[in-house]
Design an enzyme around this catalytic site. Sequence first.
Site, PDB file in Angstrom:
ATOM      1  N   HIS A  79       0.830  -1.205   0.000  1.00 39.22           N
ATOM      2  CA  HIS A  79       0.000   0.000   0.000  1.00 39.22           C
ATOM      3  C   HIS A  79       0.868   1.260   0.000  1.00 39.22           C
ATOM      4  CE1 HIS A  79      -2.266   3.180   2.226  1.00 39.22           C
ATOM      5  NE2 HIS A  79      -3.115   2.923   1.252  1.00 39.22           N
ATOM      6  N   GLU A  82       1.962   1.835  -3.447  1.00 41.82           N
ATOM      7  CA  GLU A  82       0.860   2.375  -4.253  1.00 41.82           C
ATOM      8  C   GLU A  82       0.844   3.903  -4.172  1.00 41.82           C
ATOM      9  OE1 GLU A  82      -3.502   3.558  -3.454  1.00 41.82           O
ATOM     10  OE2 GLU A  82      -3.248   1.440  -2.942  1.00 41.82           O
ATOM     11  N   HIS A  83       1.013   4.441  -2.978  1.00 40.24           N
ATOM     12  CA  HIS A  83       1.057   5.897  -2.802  1.00 40.24           C
ATOM     13  C   HIS A  83       2.254   6.511  -3.526  1.00 40.24           C
ATOM     14  CE1 HIS A  83      -1.854   6.998   0.589  1.00 40.24           C
ATOM     15  NE2 HIS A  83      -2.099   5.715   0.335  1.00 40.24           N
ATOM     16  N   GLU A 159      -4.130   8.050   7.062  1.00 35.99           N
ATOM     17  CA  GLU A 159      -5.119   7.120   6.498  1.00 35.99           C
ATOM     18  C   GLU A 159      -5.436   5.999   7.485  1.00 35.99           C
ATOM     19  OE1 GLU A 159      -5.850   4.421   2.443  1.00 35.99           O
ATOM     20  OE2 GLU A 159      -4.018   5.603   2.672  1.00 35.99           O
TER      21      GLU A 159
END
Length: 459
Positions: A79, A82-83, A159
């Site tokens: 993840h 991904e950012h 997040e």
Amino acid sequence: MTSRSSRATARPSSEGRAVARTQTLLPGKDGIGTVRRTTLPGGLRIVTETLPSVRSATFGIWAHVGSRDETPALNGATHYLEHLLFKGTHQRSALDISAAIDAVGGEMNAFTAKEYTCYYARVLDTDLPLAIDVVCDMLTGSLILDEDVDAERGVILEEIAMTEDDPGDVVHELFAQTMFGDTPLGRPVLGTVDTVNALSRGQIARFYKKHYDPTHLVVAAAGNVDHATVVRQVRRAFEKAGALTRTDAVPVAPRDGLRTLRAAGRVELLNRKTEQAHVVLGMPGLARTDERRWALGVLNTALGGGMSSRLFQEVREKRGLAYSVYSYTSGFADCGLFGVYAGCRPGQVHDVLKICRDELHKVASDGLTDDEIARAVGQLSGSTVLGLEDTGALMNRIGKSELCWGTQMSVDDMLDRIAAVTPDEVREVARDVLDQRPSLSVIGPLKDKQADRLHQAVS
């Protein structure tokens, strides 16, 4: 999944380049809905679905990597990466990437799951070349700079904090942990505050290099697209980045899993001062390749998939004990989950839990009625078609199918398979799945006596 047809053609080489292989996987009707696949010599697969009647196109790249591929020390790396792929390349800054798509009214995003990651852009058909260039550049040319790693760390921690503020989300993560324990499937996709803080630029860069090889990627495009043009533009973008140098490379096979151990009768409680208690009761389900998944889908729809479902009627309509109550299934490469969720006032947890357990027991022992099954077949068929009414959903379908199954199934074939489910098949899968000892996860302001009773509820 099985494809209805497959016609292969070899594309002639251009300027001495190695030959690509193109197949028609689904012929469509009068060219509408035709699905084709081209495999480039570097192992990159490109699948498209053509719909000439629309004015949009969605372009995506699927990576054969998810949180399941992480070690404990790397939890959250997929993840995090991904950012970072949105933070800039040799050609574009982070602002350039977002501004390019914003300037044509498009939308761009990505998501990370336990077994795959997807990056996509939805644009007007005339702007598809731009979307291809931007997304391919992100996937092949990310810089992963130290300053970007440090800056994005704070974003990801926010997040995680945002997710922690929503107990309805947290309870599903807690249930995965309850079922799978300290294994890759049991750990959170986002990682934890500790693991995200500990991840270094070097670890993430090595993870990127290992898992974003073209053999691990599937390119998917759906809408008013021309397959040959998409292939040409994608190939040009990957060759420009030097990403297709291995002419003998072959795509990785669909994931077959690691036979993850699943727990039974486990209880995980998280005491929080929330207005509602959030409950997930469930048990092992089916792997995504299990042929019984069609019957399980019908069972899930009848049991908790809509306003006429058993659980909705018993818990909400008849007794008014919850606003939200539903069942769901999650299928992985080698295993799955079947779960029932409900959000209710803390003092009504035991009543809601008893009703859910009673309904699961009734369906496991007595099955569903023929009328319930027929209604569920119709509901599942309709929702399947309605869920594929935009190019984004179509891109998701063909991209995920290629990555996870290696084949394509037409919508008509899917509807035929759902319609072919028999009451006996539904009753059999109900016995197989629902008759197992359940596990339980609860988040809410629980008193000691309540906690003791919840532990006893699954014994």
